[in-house]
Scaffold this motif. Structure first.
Motif, mmCIF file in Angstrom:
data_model
loop_
_atom_site.group_PDB
_atom_site.id
_atom_site.type_symbol
_atom_site.label_atom_id
_atom_site.label_comp_id
_atom_site.label_asym_id
_atom_site.label_seq_id
_atom_site.Cartn_x
_atom_site.Cartn_y
_atom_site.Cartn_z
ATOM 1 N N LEU A 56 -7.910 -76.152 -25.624
ATOM 2 C CA LEU A 56 -6.598 -76.327 -25.019
ATOM 3 C C LEU A 56 -6.729 -76.297 -23.509
ATOM 4 O O LEU A 56 -7.555 -75.571 -22.967
ATOM 5 C CB LEU A 56 -5.636 -75.223 -25.466
ATOM 6 N N GLY A 57 -5.911 -77.094 -22.835
ATOM 7 C CA GLY A 57 -5.890 -77.093 -21.383
ATOM 8 C C GLY A 57 -6.425 -78.381 -20.798
ATOM 9 O O GLY A 57 -7.016 -79.213 -21.489
ATOM 10 N N SER A 58 -6.197 -78.527 -19.494
ATOM 11 C CA SER A 58 -6.713 -79.674 -18.757
ATOM 12 C C SER A 58 -8.099 -79.304 -18.213
ATOM 13 O O SER A 58 -8.558 -78.184 -18.401
ATOM 14 C CB SER A 58 -5.757 -80.026 -17.621
ATOM 15 N N GLY A 59 -8.729 -80.217 -17.515
ATOM 16 C CA GLY A 59 -10.079 -79.990 -17.003
ATOM 17 C C GLY A 59 -10.248 -78.706 -16.220
ATOM 18 O O GLY A 59 -11.097 -77.866 -16.540
ATOM 19 N N PRO A 60 -9.448 -78.474 -15.156
ATOM 20 C CA PRO A 60 -9.616 -77.246 -14.370
ATOM 21 C C PRO A 60 -9.350 -75.970 -15.180
ATOM 22 O O PRO A 60 -10.062 -74.979 -15.031
ATOM 23 C CB PRO A 60 -8.591 -77.385 -13.247
ATOM 24 N N SER A 61 -8.354 -75.990 -16.058
ATOM 25 C CA SER A 61 -8.075 -74.772 -16.828
ATOM 26 C C SER A 61 -9.167 -74.519 -17.855
ATOM 27 O O SER A 61 -9.458 -73.377 -18.179
ATOM 28 C CB SER A 61 -6.698 -74.841 -17.501
ATOM 29 N N HIS A 76 -5.495 -66.854 -24.524
ATOM 30 C CA HIS A 76 -4.992 -67.602 -25.669
ATOM 31 C C HIS A 76 -3.860 -68.542 -25.284
ATOM 32 O O HIS A 76 -3.511 -69.430 -26.048
ATOM 33 C CB HIS A 76 -4.513 -66.649 -26.763
ATOM 34 N N ALA A 77 -3.291 -68.374 -24.111
ATOM 35 C CA ALA A 77 -2.178 -69.205 -23.670
ATOM 36 C C ALA A 77 -2.622 -70.335 -22.745
ATOM 37 O O ALA A 77 -1.777 -71.080 -22.249
ATOM 38 C CB ALA A 77 -1.128 -68.342 -22.978
ATOM 39 N N ALA A 78 -3.915 -70.493 -22.509
ATOM 40 C CA ALA A 78 -4.395 -71.562 -21.638
ATOM 41 C C ALA A 78 -3.987 -72.906 -22.230
ATOM 42 O O ALA A 78 -4.143 -73.154 -23.422
ATOM 43 C CB ALA A 78 -5.905 -71.487 -21.495
ATOM 44 N N ASN A 94 -1.291 -78.913 -23.795
ATOM 45 C CA ASN A 94 -2.339 -79.859 -23.391
ATOM 46 C C ASN A 94 -3.582 -79.515 -24.191
ATOM 47 O O ASN A 94 -3.992 -78.350 -24.225
ATOM 48 C CB ASN A 94 -2.663 -79.724 -21.898
ATOM 49 N N LEU A 95 -4.195 -80.534 -24.809
ATOM 50 C CA LEU A 95 -5.364 -80.233 -25.631
ATOM 51 C C LEU A 95 -6.408 -81.322 -25.557
ATOM 52 O O LEU A 95 -6.139 -82.443 -25.126
ATOM 53 C CB LEU A 95 -4.953 -79.967 -27.083
ATOM 54 N N ILE A 133 -2.550 -85.066 -25.365
ATOM 55 C CA ILE A 133 -3.991 -85.070 -25.639
ATOM 56 C C ILE A 133 -4.631 -85.710 -24.417
ATOM 57 O O ILE A 133 -4.509 -86.904 -24.186
ATOM 58 C CB ILE A 133 -4.320 -85.835 -26.937
ATOM 59 N N ASN A 134 -5.308 -84.888 -23.603
ATOM 60 C CA ASN A 134 -5.820 -85.373 -22.328
ATOM 61 C C ASN A 134 -7.300 -85.719 -22.345
ATOM 62 O O ASN A 134 -7.826 -86.177 -21.343
ATOM 63 C CB ASN A 134 -5.491 -84.389 -21.199
ATOM 64 N N ASP A 135 -7.962 -85.510 -23.484
ATOM 65 C CA ASP A 135 -9.382 -85.864 -23.571
ATOM 66 C C ASP A 135 -9.807 -85.830 -25.025
ATOM 67 O O ASP A 135 -9.108 -85.279 -25.880
ATOM 68 C CB ASP A 135 -10.230 -84.872 -22.756
ATOM 69 N N VAL A 136 -10.947 -86.443 -25.288
ATOM 70 C CA VAL A 136 -11.541 -86.423 -26.624
ATOM 71 C C VAL A 136 -12.973 -85.926 -26.475
ATOM 72 O O VAL A 136 -13.751 -86.447 -25.666
ATOM 73 C CB VAL A 136 -11.530 -87.830 -27.271
ATOM 74 N N TYR A 137 -13.311 -84.896 -27.241
ATOM 75 C CA TYR A 137 -14.655 -84.321 -27.193
ATOM 76 C C TYR A 137 -15.559 -85.120 -28.119
ATOM 77 O O TYR A 137 -15.250 -85.321 -29.297
ATOM 78 C CB TYR A 137 -14.632 -82.861 -27.640
ATOM 79 N N VAL A 138 -16.680 -85.571 -27.579
ATOM 80 C CA VAL A 138 -17.683 -86.272 -28.363
ATOM 81 C C VAL A 138 -18.915 -85.378 -28.392
ATOM 82 O O VAL A 138 -19.490 -85.062 -27.347
ATOM 83 C CB VAL A 138 -18.027 -87.644 -27.741
ATOM 84 N N ALA A 139 -19.316 -84.966 -29.582
ATOM 85 C CA ALA A 139 -20.469 -84.070 -29.725
ATOM 86 C C ALA A 139 -21.735 -84.796 -29.284
ATOM 87 O O ALA A 139 -21.901 -85.995 -29.554
ATOM 88 C CB ALA A 139 -20.598 -83.605 -31.166
ATOM 89 N N PRO A 140 -22.625 -84.085 -28.602
ATOM 90 C CA PRO A 140 -23.889 -84.713 -28.198
ATOM 91 C C PRO A 140 -24.727 -85.036 -29.429
ATOM 92 O O PRO A 140 -24.605 -84.376 -30.463
ATOM 93 C CB PRO A 140 -24.561 -83.653 -27.319
#
Length: 158
Positions: A56-61, A76-78, A94-95, A133-140
């Motif tokens: 959860l959160g944007s890049g800086p958080s 837990h509230a980030a 934001n997630l 949804i501000n990003d998508v995580y792609v596993a290495p």
């Protein structure tokens, strides 16, 4: 002499007493204030339980959260913001989703989990849950143990 060992009866009528009976509501007046931080924490914990939510959160958080995790603390509230009224609440989340999970499906599951948790645990009516949804995580890619091609081993000096 006062008896300080009086039995405690919880105010929630659905809370069972030790005898298995339901407690009666305690009459009285007063005001209960539930902070935005408390609601955001409940919503954040609920959102993290949904499969497909990476963080959860944007890049800086998220960067600040990584530092917090490294020192053994957590927020837990980030990435969650709550606006609390007297009887209603609105939540913004934001997630980062995990690649491979349908994004609308993840958002709908997060929304349902937050509605359920906040209404059940906080007792306020949820009027909206907005999800970004501000990003998508792609596993290495998984590393395979193969021959070393990048580094040649040195031969011992003679």
């Amino acid at each position: 002499m006062e008896d300080h060992n009086l039995p405690f009866e919880p105010a929630d009528p659905a809370y069972p007493t030790p005898e298995g009976e339901l407690a009666a509501e305690i009459p009285g007046t007063g005001r209960t204030v539930i902070s935005e931080a408390a609601v955001a924490k409940v919503a954040g914990i609920a959102a993290r339980t949904v499969p497909g939510v990476y963080s959860l959160g944007s890049g800086p958080s998220r960067a600040l959260g990584a530092i917090r995790d490294a020192v053994g603390s957590s927020d837990h509230a980030a990435g969650v913001r709550a606006e609390v009224g007297e009887t209603q609440v609105a939540v913004d989340i934001n997630l980062v989703a995990v690649y491979g999970h349908p994004l609308h499906g993840v958002a709908n599951q997060v929304r349902a989990a937050v509605y359920r948790a906040v209404e059940e645990l906080v007792g306020l009516q949820v009027i909206e849950v907005n999800i970004e949804i501000n990003d998508v995580y792609v596993a290495p890619p998984a590393k395979t143990a193969g021959p070393k091609t990048a580094l040649a081993e040195r031969e011992p000096l003679q």
